[in-house]
Motif scaffolding. Sequence first.
Motif, short mmCIF file in Angstrom:
data_model
loop_
_atom_site.label_atom_id
_atom_site.label_comp_id
_atom_site.label_asym_id
_atom_site.label_seq_id
_atom_site.Cartn_x
_atom_site.Cartn_y
_atom_site.Cartn_z
N HIS A 223 9.77 20.43 -29.20
CA HIS A 223 9.08 19.19 -28.83
C HIS A 223 8.78 18.33 -30.06
O HIS A 223 8.64 18.83 -31.18
CB HIS A 223 7.77 19.51 -28.11
CG HIS A 223 7.96 20.08 -26.74
ND1 HIS A 223 6.96 20.08 -25.79
CD2 HIS A 223 9.03 20.65 -26.16
CE1 HIS A 223 7.41 20.64 -24.69
NE2 HIS A 223 8.67 21.00 -24.89
N ASP A 224 8.65 17.04 -29.81
CA ASP A 224 8.17 16.09 -30.81
C ASP A 224 6.67 15.95 -30.59
O ASP A 224 6.23 15.30 -29.64
CB ASP A 224 8.88 14.74 -30.65
CG ASP A 224 8.55 13.76 -31.76
OD1 ASP A 224 8.09 14.20 -32.82
OD2 ASP A 224 8.76 12.54 -31.55
N VAL A 225 5.88 16.59 -31.43
CA VAL A 225 4.45 16.78 -31.18
C VAL A 225 3.63 15.76 -31.97
O VAL A 225 3.85 15.56 -33.17
CB VAL A 225 4.02 18.21 -31.55
CG1 VAL A 225 2.52 18.39 -31.32
CG2 VAL A 225 4.80 19.23 -30.75
N THR B 109 7.52 4.54 -30.03
CA THR B 109 8.57 4.08 -30.93
C THR B 109 9.04 5.19 -31.85
O THR B 109 10.24 5.38 -32.07
CB THR B 109 8.05 2.88 -31.77
OG1 THR B 109 7.55 1.87 -30.90
CG2 THR B 109 9.16 2.30 -32.63
N LEU B 110 8.11 5.96 -32.39
CA LEU B 110 8.47 7.06 -33.28
C LEU B 110 9.22 8.16 -32.55
O LEU B 110 10.13 8.78 -33.10
CB LEU B 110 7.21 7.64 -33.94
CG LEU B 110 6.54 6.76 -34.99
CD1 LEU B 110 5.20 7.34 -35.41
CD2 LEU B 110 7.45 6.59 -36.21
N ASN B 111 8.85 8.40 -31.30
CA ASN B 111 9.55 9.42 -30.51
C ASN B 111 11.02 9.05 -30.30
O ASN B 111 11.87 9.93 -30.16
CB ASN B 111 8.85 9.61 -29.17
CG ASN B 111 9.50 10.66 -28.30
OD1 ASN B 111 9.90 10.40 -27.17
ND2 ASN B 111 9.62 11.88 -28.81
N HIS B 112 11.31 7.74 -30.31
CA HIS B 112 12.71 7.28 -30.22
C HIS B 112 13.34 7.14 -31.60
O HIS B 112 14.47 6.65 -31.72
CB HIS B 112 12.78 5.93 -29.49
CG HIS B 112 12.57 6.04 -28.01
ND1 HIS B 112 11.32 6.08 -27.42
CD2 HIS B 112 13.47 6.12 -26.99
CE1 HIS B 112 11.47 6.17 -26.11
NE2 HIS B 112 12.75 6.20 -25.83
N ILE C 251 6.34 17.55 -36.16
CA ILE C 251 4.89 17.45 -35.98
C ILE C 251 4.40 16.20 -36.69
O ILE C 251 4.65 16.00 -37.89
CB ILE C 251 4.15 18.68 -36.53
CG1 ILE C 251 4.63 19.96 -35.85
CG2 ILE C 251 2.64 18.52 -36.35
CD1 ILE C 251 4.07 21.23 -36.46
N THR C 252 3.69 15.36 -35.95
CA THR C 252 3.04 14.18 -36.52
C THR C 252 1.55 14.31 -36.27
O THR C 252 1.12 14.52 -35.13
CB THR C 252 3.56 12.88 -35.87
OG1 THR C 252 4.96 12.76 -36.12
CG2 THR C 252 2.84 11.67 -36.43
#
Length: 380
Positions: free
Chosen positions: A76-78, A354-357, A123-124
Amino acid sequence: MTNSFQDVSTDATPTVGKLAVISMKGCEKFTEKIDWYLRNMRSDLEDVDTYVTHVTCPRFGTGEGKGIIEESVRGHDVYIICDCFNHGVTYKMYGYENHMSPDDHYQDLKRIISAMGGKARRITVVMTMLYEGRQHRRNGRESLDAALMLQELAQMGVTNILTFDAHDPRISNSIPLSGFDDIQPTYQMIKALSKAAPDVKFNKFDTIVISPDEGGMARCMYYSSVLQLDLGMFYKRRDYSRVVHGKNPIVAHEYLGREVEGKDVIIVDDMIASGESLIDVATKLKNQGAKRIFAFASFGLFVNGLEVFDKAYSDGIIDKVFTTNLIYRDPGLASREWYYEVDMSKYMSLLINTLNHDETISHLLDPVQKIQKLVERVGN
């Protein structure tokens, strides 16, 4: 997309990974609003009930704790939303009710990152107000807490760190190979002012921007430039012969700049701690004939309570105080006539989406065109 969120990209850019938003203790309501915006933004992309991944940080009777992730985040993009300054969250230790300190919140953040075990794709950390941000440089034999925190998160596998209105954005130099974005709520503040005071005029004859100290000049220069307003500054005369509460006490605030008589004044700062300096500056401006005084501060800590601002408002010194909902707010703030909350949840959801894309957020970080359109819409 067919929804109303025009800032979101309409192309079919693939996502970095399945989106997961984690709320640390005290950020639940803010995260719920972000989740609502995300579900509306991405309704054409996918149909999900929520993007929130639930976590808990239970504590033993001794005060020791642990982090538990209740759902899988593998691949996942967390995005972890963390407010290290939420003193409204409590826990039991040896039978006593303890308010969580910034250190407690930061330790829980590390526990949750540790619980992922390196399984997340990225992870962000969204640290709404930078932990130990005021301890950003060394004077003598002192710790460098903010730099150590950033390095520790980077070593734990955090790819990006988002924060708002860092006390000194140069702290990013401590992690030169990791992502660090210092985000300013400039547009949201100006928009809130135009709503709270519809008759405000954004021209140099009627309004002026003031920095309450030397350190905030860069922040105020941006407001001054995009609104084409004059700029003034106060500098602090300190008593360097003694130390009170870890710092040299302020003797007086001295003003440098154009006359403020008959003008609306916008005082811009990153935070309101006790509020004493802000009220002292506002009092001096009122004595010089300022018309109305509006205070912009990303973070309203109000560490000594709200009564000092109640008095300043009743005395006609302060007209409106604007702070964001990025950190915990005193429950009594909402009922104050002098207070206006600036909602940052939609902006935060735009950044996450936006960051998730894996797209650039440059247009979100520099809202000059949006500010210009807003000024044109409300009139000069």
